[in-house]
Design an enzyme around this catalytic site. Sequence first.
Site, PDB file in Angstrom:
ATOM      1  N   GLU A 185      46.414  36.166  33.604  1.00 42.06           N
ATOM      2  CA  GLU A 185      47.231  35.314  34.488  1.00 42.06           C
ATOM      3  C   GLU A 185      48.126  34.375  33.669  1.00 42.06           C
ATOM      4  O   GLU A 185      49.282  34.147  34.029  1.00 42.06           O
ATOM      5  CB  GLU A 185      46.314  34.508  35.418  1.00 42.06           C
ATOM      6  CG  GLU A 185      45.616  35.392  36.440  1.00 42.06           C
ATOM      7  CD  GLU A 185      44.505  34.660  37.186  1.00 42.06           C
ATOM      8  OE1 GLU A 185      43.574  34.156  36.533  1.00 42.06           O
ATOM      9  OE2 GLU A 185      44.574  34.593  38.413  1.00 42.06           O
ATOM     10  N   GLU A 215      37.675  39.477  37.750  1.00 39.62           N
ATOM     11  CA  GLU A 215      37.010  38.471  38.591  1.00 39.62           C
ATOM     12  C   GLU A 215      36.076  39.098  39.626  1.00 39.62           C
ATOM     13  O   GLU A 215      35.021  38.539  39.939  1.00 39.62           O
ATOM     14  CB  GLU A 215      38.051  37.594  39.315  1.00 39.62           C
ATOM     15  CG  GLU A 215      38.751  36.605  38.397  1.00 39.62           C
ATOM     16  CD  GLU A 215      39.995  37.169  37.730  1.00 39.62           C
ATOM     17  OE1 GLU A 215      40.189  38.401  37.738  1.00 39.62           O
ATOM     18  OE2 GLU A 215      40.782  36.368  37.198  1.00 39.62           O
ATOM     19  N   GLY A 260      41.901  34.752  33.738  1.00 43.21           N
ATOM     20  CA  GLY A 260      42.875  33.683  33.496  1.00 43.21           C
ATOM     21  C   GLY A 260      43.763  33.951  32.290  1.00 43.21           C
ATOM     22  O   GLY A 260      44.872  33.420  32.208  1.00 43.21           O
ATOM     23  N   ALA A 317      38.906  32.380  32.513  1.00 42.01           N
ATOM     24  CA  ALA A 317      38.391  31.027  32.781  1.00 42.01           C
ATOM     25  C   ALA A 317      37.020  30.924  32.140  1.00 42.01           C
ATOM     26  O   ALA A 317      36.321  31.933  31.965  1.00 42.01           O
ATOM     27  CB  ALA A 317      38.295  30.810  34.286  1.00 42.01           C
TER      28      ALA A 317
HETATM   29  N1  COA Z   1      33.944  32.190  29.541  1.00 41.95           N
HETATM   30  C1  COA Z   1      33.045  31.598  28.744  1.00 41.95           C
HETATM   31  N2  COA Z   1      32.587  32.180  27.595  1.00 41.95           N
HETATM   32  C2  COA Z   1      33.092  33.369  27.284  1.00 41.95           C
HETATM   33  C3  COA Z   1      34.037  34.040  28.090  1.00 41.95           C
HETATM   34  C4  COA Z   1      34.469  33.402  29.267  1.00 41.95           C
HETATM   35  N3  COA Z   1      35.377  33.933  30.064  1.00 41.95           N
HETATM   36  N4  COA Z   1      34.324  35.238  27.495  1.00 41.95           N
HETATM   37  C5  COA Z   1      33.588  35.298  26.370  1.00 41.95           C
HETATM   38  N5  COA Z   1      32.836  34.184  26.249  1.00 41.95           N
HETATM   39  C6  COA Z   1      31.918  33.842  25.177  1.00 41.95           C
HETATM   40  C7  COA Z   1      30.637  34.657  25.270  1.00 41.95           C
HETATM   41  O1  COA Z   1      29.731  34.077  26.208  1.00 41.95           O
HETATM   42  C8  COA Z   1      30.154  34.559  23.842  1.00 41.95           C
HETATM   43  O2  COA Z   1      29.601  33.268  23.637  1.00 41.95           O
HETATM   44  P1  COA Z   1      28.168  33.090  22.887  1.00 41.95           P
HETATM   45  O3  COA Z   1      28.398  33.676  21.513  1.00 41.95           O
HETATM   46  O4  COA Z   1      27.956  31.621  22.894  1.00 41.95           O
HETATM   47  O5  COA Z   1      27.187  33.891  23.677  1.00 41.95           O
HETATM   48  C9  COA Z   1      31.432  34.620  23.034  1.00 41.95           C
HETATM   49  O6  COA Z   1      32.477  34.214  23.928  1.00 41.95           O
HETATM   50  C10 COA Z   1      31.765  36.019  22.522  1.00 41.95           C
HETATM   51  O7  COA Z   1      31.795  36.887  23.639  1.00 41.95           O
HETATM   52  P2  COA Z   1      30.989  38.266  23.709  1.00 41.95           P
HETATM   53  O8  COA Z   1      30.802  38.613  25.154  1.00 41.95           O
HETATM   54  O9  COA Z   1      29.758  38.173  22.874  1.00 41.95           O
HETATM   55  O10 COA Z   1      32.010  39.252  23.013  1.00 41.95           O
HETATM   56  P3  COA Z   1      32.132  40.821  23.239  1.00 41.95           P
HETATM   57  O11 COA Z   1      33.049  41.324  22.180  1.00 41.95           O
HETATM   58  O12 COA Z   1      30.799  41.447  23.340  1.00 41.95           O
HETATM   59  O13 COA Z   1      32.844  41.005  24.663  1.00 41.95           O
HETATM   60  C11 COA Z   1      34.492  40.509  26.352  1.00 41.95           C
HETATM   61  C12 COA Z   1      34.163  40.553  24.844  1.00 41.95           C
HETATM   62  C13 COA Z   1      35.858  39.835  26.488  1.00 41.95           C
HETATM   63  C14 COA Z   1      34.549  41.924  26.908  1.00 41.95           C
HETATM   64  C15 COA Z   1      33.408  39.697  27.088  1.00 41.95           C
HETATM   65  O14 COA Z   1      33.222  38.468  26.418  1.00 41.95           O
HETATM   66  C16 COA Z   1      33.730  39.391  28.518  1.00 41.95           C
HETATM   67  O15 COA Z   1      33.632  40.264  29.373  1.00 41.95           O
HETATM   68  N6  COA Z   1      34.110  38.140  28.822  1.00 41.95           N
HETATM   69  C17 COA Z   1      34.328  37.688  30.187  1.00 41.95           C
HETATM   70  C18 COA Z   1      35.639  38.202  30.724  1.00 41.95           C
HETATM   71  C19 COA Z   1      35.833  37.754  32.151  1.00 41.95           C
HETATM   72  O16 COA Z   1      35.108  38.118  33.049  1.00 41.95           O
HETATM   73  N7  COA Z   1      36.872  36.933  32.378  1.00 41.95           N
HETATM   74  C20 COA Z   1      37.226  36.441  33.668  1.00 41.95           C
HETATM   75  C21 COA Z   1      36.620  35.128  33.915  1.00 41.95           C
HETATM   76  S1  COA Z   1      37.058  34.522  35.541  1.00 41.95           S
END
Ligand code: COA
Length: 260
Positions: A114, A134, A111, A66
């Site tokens: 999911e 989450e 999500g 999400a």
């Molecule tokens: N919601 C909003 N933005 C997200 C996102 C999410 N779930 N996941 C990634 N992004 C965005 C980051 O904020 C970043 O944006 P920015 O460049 O404007 O700062 C961009 O996507 C790239 O992500 P980044 O974190 O820099 O990539 P990474 O390769 O270092 O890490 C992940 C990848 C997937 C491990 C990491 O992005 C992450 O942990 N995301 C969240 C996952 C999560 O908790 N999901 C459940 C949500 S309920």
Amino acid sequence: MPFSTLLYDNRDGIATVTINRPDKLNALNAAVINELGALATQIAEDDEVRGVILTGTGPKAFVAGADIGELSACDSLQAETLSRKGSAVFRSLERCPKPVLAAVNGFALGGGCELAMACHLRVASESARFGQPEVKLGITPGYGGTVRLPRLVGRGKALELLLSGGMIDAQEAMRIGLVNRVVPADRLLPETASLLNTILENGPLAVAGCLRLVEEQHDLSLDEALALESRRFGELAGTEDFRTGTGAFLAKRTAAFRGQ
Ligand code: COA
């Protein structure tokens, strides 16, 4: 219908839906959820669509969850509304009478995991990663993670993923039954299409019947589910598809089903 967050392509009856927010790793904001909902309805009704592949733009993410920015601004009521809306959209995909296959091309987190689980089958690229992180954000899953994950992989493995918030790779996801196949990244879409085409060679009414029976048994007792299966078995035995399929087998030729 034009979409701002989805790419849509229908070729030879296979609709490919690509979630297209690469700068946010295809995170699910309200626009994506709304558009997925509209598309699910459209696909279910469109006779030109026989099956669906759902994937994400870019090599890095299927869907990274999400949209955390949007989520962080929600109060309790807004969060519950968001969850109900997303859950209803995922449910409409799950109840689609046509096979919906996830082609998981990278991170499938929160999500994203999911959404993949709401699809009927999952094909993962070798680079895919799965998880329900989450708890790391101080919240529970909101789009069916606590419901579908135990049903797919069993309670123990589901709780490990849900409680740790950790990620697993594609091979581990296959080992525990979360995905059906793992393929090299450059073969993901062709292999998913190939699996879907194998399904689409079968009797369309029978394929839709299997999807519906597996879906409906959740709400029934064992005896009720078996009775329903017998009823549908009888109904399908009265179709042209059944005569086509059995006739082709006995005549040693390939069946040309018409879905009637
Ligand atoms: N919601 C909003 N933005 C997200 C996102 C999410 N779930 N996941 C990634 N992004 C965005 C980051 O904020 C970043 O944006 P920015 O460049 O404007 O700062 C961009 O996507 C790239 O992500 P980044 O974190 O820099 O990539 P990474 O390769 O270092 O890490 C992940 C990848 C997937 C491990 C990491 O992005 C992450 O942990 N995301 C969240 C996952 C999560 O908790 N999901 C459940 C949500 S309920």
